[in-house]
Design a protein around this motif. Structure first.
Motif, PDB file in Angstrom:
ATOM      1  N   GLN A  68       0.855  -1.190   0.000  1.00  0.00           N
ATOM      2  CA  GLN A  68       0.000   0.000   0.000  1.00  0.00           C
ATOM      3  C   GLN A  68       0.892   1.242   0.000  1.00  0.00           C
ATOM      4  O   GLN A  68       1.443   1.611   1.022  1.00  0.00           O
ATOM      5  CB  GLN A  68      -0.907   0.008   1.235  1.00  0.00           C
ATOM      6  N   THR A  69       1.059   1.833  -1.149  1.00  0.00           N
ATOM      7  CA  THR A  69       1.915   3.006  -1.272  1.00  0.00           C
ATOM      8  C   THR A  69       1.151   4.142  -1.921  1.00  0.00           C
ATOM      9  O   THR A  69       0.160   3.929  -2.607  1.00  0.00           O
ATOM     10  CB  THR A  69       3.176   2.696  -2.099  1.00  0.00           C
ATOM     11  N   LYS A  70       1.651   5.336  -1.720  1.00  0.00           N
ATOM     12  CA  LYS A  70       1.035   6.522  -2.322  1.00  0.00           C
ATOM     13  C   LYS A  70       1.648   6.853  -3.676  1.00  0.00           C
ATOM     14  O   LYS A  70       1.130   7.671  -4.403  1.00  0.00           O
ATOM     15  CB  LYS A  70       1.183   7.712  -1.375  1.00  0.00           C
ATOM     16  N   SER A  71       2.775   6.227  -3.976  1.00  0.00           N
ATOM     17  CA  SER A  71       3.470   6.519  -5.223  1.00  0.00           C
ATOM     18  C   SER A  71       3.442   5.300  -6.141  1.00  0.00           C
ATOM     19  O   SER A  71       3.627   4.174  -5.685  1.00  0.00           O
ATOM     20  CB  SER A  71       4.926   6.886  -4.925  1.00  0.00           C
ATOM     21  N   PRO A  72       3.245   5.500  -7.436  1.00  0.00           N
ATOM     22  CA  PRO A  72       3.284   4.363  -8.360  1.00  0.00           C
ATOM     23  C   PRO A  72       4.690   3.782  -8.522  1.00  0.00           C
ATOM     24  O   PRO A  72       4.846   2.680  -9.018  1.00  0.00           O
ATOM     25  CB  PRO A  72       2.778   4.963  -9.677  1.00  0.00           C
ATOM     26  N   PHE A  73       5.699   4.520  -8.099  1.00  0.00           N
ATOM     27  CA  PHE A  73       7.076   4.059  -8.239  1.00  0.00           C
ATOM     28  C   PHE A  73       7.565   3.295  -7.006  1.00  0.00           C
ATOM     29  O   PHE A  73       8.556   2.595  -7.060  1.00  0.00           O
ATOM     30  CB  PHE A  73       8.010   5.241  -8.517  1.00  0.00           C
ATOM     31  N   GLU A  84       4.143   0.443  13.570  1.00  0.00           N
ATOM     32  CA  GLU A  84       3.940   0.793  12.163  1.00  0.00           C
ATOM     33  C   GLU A  84       4.177   2.266  11.866  1.00  0.00           C
ATOM     34  O   GLU A  84       4.351   2.659  10.725  1.00  0.00           O
ATOM     35  CB  GLU A  84       2.547   0.389  11.699  1.00  0.00           C
ATOM     36  N   ASN A  85       4.195   3.107  12.900  1.00  0.00           N
ATOM     37  CA  ASN A  85       4.456   4.532  12.708  1.00  0.00           C
ATOM     38  C   ASN A  85       5.934   4.882  12.788  1.00  0.00           C
ATOM     39  O   ASN A  85       6.309   6.028  12.563  1.00  0.00           O
ATOM     40  CB  ASN A  85       3.671   5.352  13.734  1.00  0.00           C
ATOM     41  N   ALA A  86       6.747   3.900  13.118  1.00  0.00           N
ATOM     42  CA  ALA A  86       8.192   4.141  13.201  1.00  0.00           C
ATOM     43  C   ALA A  86       8.760   4.317  11.794  1.00  0.00           C
ATOM     44  O   ALA A  86       8.176   3.884  10.800  1.00  0.00           O
ATOM     45  CB  ALA A  86       8.884   2.987  13.903  1.00  0.00           C
ATOM     46  N   LEU A  87       9.894   4.947  11.741  1.00  0.00           N
ATOM     47  CA  LEU A  87      10.578   5.151  10.472  1.00  0.00           C
ATOM     48  C   LEU A  87      10.853   3.813   9.815  1.00  0.00           C
ATOM     49  O   LEU A  87      11.304   2.880  10.458  1.00  0.00           O
ATOM     50  CB  LEU A  87      11.897   5.902  10.703  1.00  0.00           C
ATOM     51  N   GLY A  88      10.542   3.697   8.564  1.00  0.00           N
ATOM     52  CA  GLY A  88      10.729   2.450   7.848  1.00  0.00           C
ATOM     53  C   GLY A  88      11.604   2.634   6.622  1.00  0.00           C
ATOM     54  O   GLY A  88      12.488   3.484   6.593  1.00  0.00           O
ATOM     55  N   ALA A  89      11.329   1.831   5.622  1.00  0.00           N
ATOM     56  CA  ALA A  89      12.093   1.880   4.380  1.00  0.00           C
ATOM     57  C   ALA A  89      11.130   1.638   3.223  1.00  0.00           C
ATOM     58  O   ALA A  89       9.983   1.242   3.425  1.00  0.00           O
ATOM     59  CB  ALA A  89      13.183   0.819   4.409  1.00  0.00           C
ATOM     60  N   PHE A  90      11.584   1.868   2.030  1.00  0.00           N
ATOM     61  CA  PHE A  90      10.767   1.598   0.862  1.00  0.00           C
ATOM     62  C   PHE A  90      11.646   1.134  -0.279  1.00  0.00           C
ATOM     63  O   PHE A  90      12.850   1.360  -0.287  1.00  0.00           O
ATOM     64  CB  PHE A  90       9.954   2.833   0.442  1.00  0.00           C
ATOM     65  N   MET A  91      11.033   0.451  -1.232  1.00  0.00           N
ATOM     66  CA  MET A  91      11.749  -0.012  -2.422  1.00  0.00           C
ATOM     67  C   MET A  91      11.076   0.613  -3.630  1.00  0.00           C
ATOM     68  O   MET A  91       9.913   0.331  -3.932  1.00  0.00           O
ATOM     69  CB  MET A  91      11.707  -1.542  -2.520  1.00  0.00           C
ATOM     70  N   MET A  92      11.811   1.509  -4.274  1.00  0.00           N
ATOM     71  CA  MET A  92      11.311   2.146  -5.488  1.00  0.00           C
ATOM     72  C   MET A  92      11.845   1.373  -6.683  1.00  0.00           C
ATOM     73  O   MET A  92      13.024   1.068  -6.740  1.00  0.00           O
ATOM     74  CB  MET A  92      11.777   3.596  -5.579  1.00  0.00           C
ATOM     75  N   THR A  93      10.989   1.056  -7.616  1.00  0.00           N
ATOM     76  CA  THR A  93      11.407   0.310  -8.791  1.00  0.00           C
ATOM     77  C   THR A  93      10.927   1.041 -10.033  1.00  0.00           C
ATOM     78  O   THR A  93       9.739   1.051 -10.343  1.00  0.00           O
ATOM     79  CB  THR A  93      10.829  -1.116  -8.755  1.00  0.00           C
ATOM     80  N   GLU A  94      11.861   1.667 -10.683  1.00  0.00           N
ATOM     81  CA  GLU A  94      11.537   2.421 -11.896  1.00  0.00           C
ATOM     82  C   GLU A  94      12.810   2.563 -12.702  1.00  0.00           C
ATOM     83  O   GLU A  94      13.865   2.855 -12.160  1.00  0.00           O
ATOM     84  CB  GLU A  94      11.015   3.802 -11.515  1.00  0.00           C
ATOM     85  N   LEU A 104      19.690  13.683  -8.065  1.00  0.00           N
ATOM     86  CA  LEU A 104      19.194  12.373  -7.674  1.00  0.00           C
ATOM     87  C   LEU A 104      18.259  12.469  -6.472  1.00  0.00           C
ATOM     88  O   LEU A 104      17.194  11.854  -6.444  1.00  0.00           O
ATOM     89  CB  LEU A 104      20.363  11.429  -7.360  1.00  0.00           C
ATOM     90  N   LYS A 105      18.621  13.270  -5.492  1.00  0.00           N
ATOM     91  CA  LYS A 105      17.791  13.441  -4.294  1.00  0.00           C
ATOM     92  C   LYS A 105      16.400  13.955  -4.673  1.00  0.00           C
ATOM     93  O   LYS A 105      15.397  13.435  -4.218  1.00  0.00           O
ATOM     94  CB  LYS A 105      18.463  14.408  -3.328  1.00  0.00           C
ATOM     95  N   ASP A 106      16.338  14.940  -5.545  1.00  0.00           N
ATOM     96  CA  ASP A 106      15.046  15.495  -5.956  1.00  0.00           C
ATOM     97  C   ASP A 106      14.196  14.466  -6.694  1.00  0.00           C
ATOM     98  O   ASP A 106      12.990  14.399  -6.498  1.00  0.00           O
ATOM     99  CB  ASP A 106      15.244  16.730  -6.844  1.00  0.00           C
ATOM    100  N   ILE A 107      14.841  13.647  -7.522  1.00  0.00           N
ATOM    101  CA  ILE A 107      14.113  12.619  -8.261  1.00  0.00           C
ATOM    102  C   ILE A 107      13.509  11.605  -7.296  1.00  0.00           C
ATOM    103  O   ILE A 107      12.344  11.228  -7.409  1.00  0.00           O
ATOM    104  CB  ILE A 107      15.035  11.922  -9.281  1.00  0.00           C
ATOM    105  N   ILE A 108      14.270  11.195  -6.306  1.00  0.00           N
ATOM    106  CA  ILE A 108      13.781  10.215  -5.340  1.00  0.00           C
ATOM    107  C   ILE A 108      12.655  10.809  -4.507  1.00  0.00           C
ATOM    108  O   ILE A 108      11.609  10.193  -4.328  1.00  0.00           O
ATOM    109  CB  ILE A 108      14.928   9.724  -4.431  1.00  0.00           C
ATOM    110  N   LEU A 109      12.838  12.017  -3.999  1.00  0.00           N
ATOM    111  CA  LEU A 109      11.819  12.613  -3.149  1.00  0.00           C
ATOM    112  C   LEU A 109      10.531  12.915  -3.903  1.00  0.00           C
ATOM    113  O   LEU A 109       9.445  12.834  -3.352  1.00  0.00           O
ATOM    114  CB  LEU A 109      12.350  13.872  -2.479  1.00  0.00           C
ATOM    115  N   THR A 110      10.628  13.204  -5.172  1.00  0.00           N
ATOM    116  CA  THR A 110       9.442  13.438  -5.985  1.00  0.00           C
ATOM    117  C   THR A 110       8.655  12.155  -6.173  1.00  0.00           C
ATOM    118  O   THR A 110       7.430  12.156  -6.169  1.00  0.00           O
ATOM    119  CB  THR A 110       9.833  14.017  -7.363  1.00  0.00           C
ATOM    120  N   GLY A 111       9.367  11.023  -6.282  1.00  0.00           N
ATOM    121  CA  GLY A 111       8.716   9.739  -6.487  1.00  0.00           C
ATOM    122  C   GLY A 111       8.088   9.166  -5.240  1.00  0.00           C
ATOM    123  O   GLY A 111       7.231   8.286  -5.316  1.00  0.00           O
ATOM    124  N   VAL A 112       8.491   9.627  -4.073  1.00  0.00           N
ATOM    125  CA  VAL A 112       7.960   9.106  -2.823  1.00  0.00           C
ATOM    126  C   VAL A 112       6.636   9.739  -2.579  1.00  0.00           C
ATOM    127  O   VAL A 112       5.645   9.342  -2.280  1.00  0.00           O
ATOM    128  CB  VAL A 112       8.912   9.400  -1.648  1.00  0.00           C
TER     129      VAL A 112
END
Length: 112
Positions: A68-73, A84-94, A104-112
């Motif tokens: 369940q993510t808010k980003s398609p990436f 579940e409210n603790a800081l976690g991680a994510f896997m972006m695949t694009e 690079l930082k801006d690209i990642i943050l835009t995709g999140v």
């Protein structure tokens, strides 16, 4: 001129350099991590991307997986199993061509 509009000077020996010094300095300042990474013995569950030929191992006693993510990436989100409210991680695949490493930082943050 590069694909992303940066001016370069082509030299007689077949090499090139940036005309704008700040572009060149940005690439020189990128640090790499020389540490060899190894899979933890406790990380026994492998999750594979449905989009790219990649995957990762995780310890299911520590991480809970969510699609369940808010980003398609963002393909997977990983949360602490105890909070579940603790800081976690994510896997972006694009597959994306990154014009310069400076943004690079801006690209990642835009995709999140």
């Amino acid at each position: 001129m590069t694909e992303d509009g940066k001016d370069v000077l082509l030299l007689d020996n077949g090499t090139w350099r940036y005309v704008n010094l700040t572009d060149s300095l940005a690439l020189q300042m990128i640090k790499t991590n020389p540490t060899l990474f190894a899979k933890s013995k406790a990380s026994t569950f492998q999750i594979k991307s449905k989009k790219l030929d990649i995957g990762l191992y995780l310890n299911t006693k520590i991480w809970r997986i969510s699609t369940q993510t808010k980003s398609p990436f963002t393909e997977y989100v990983f949360n602490d199993v105890h909070d579940e409210n603790a800081l976690g991680a994510f896997m972006m695949t694009e597959k994306v061509q990154i014009p310069t490493l400076k943004n690079l930082k801006d690209i990642i943050l835009t995709g999140v």
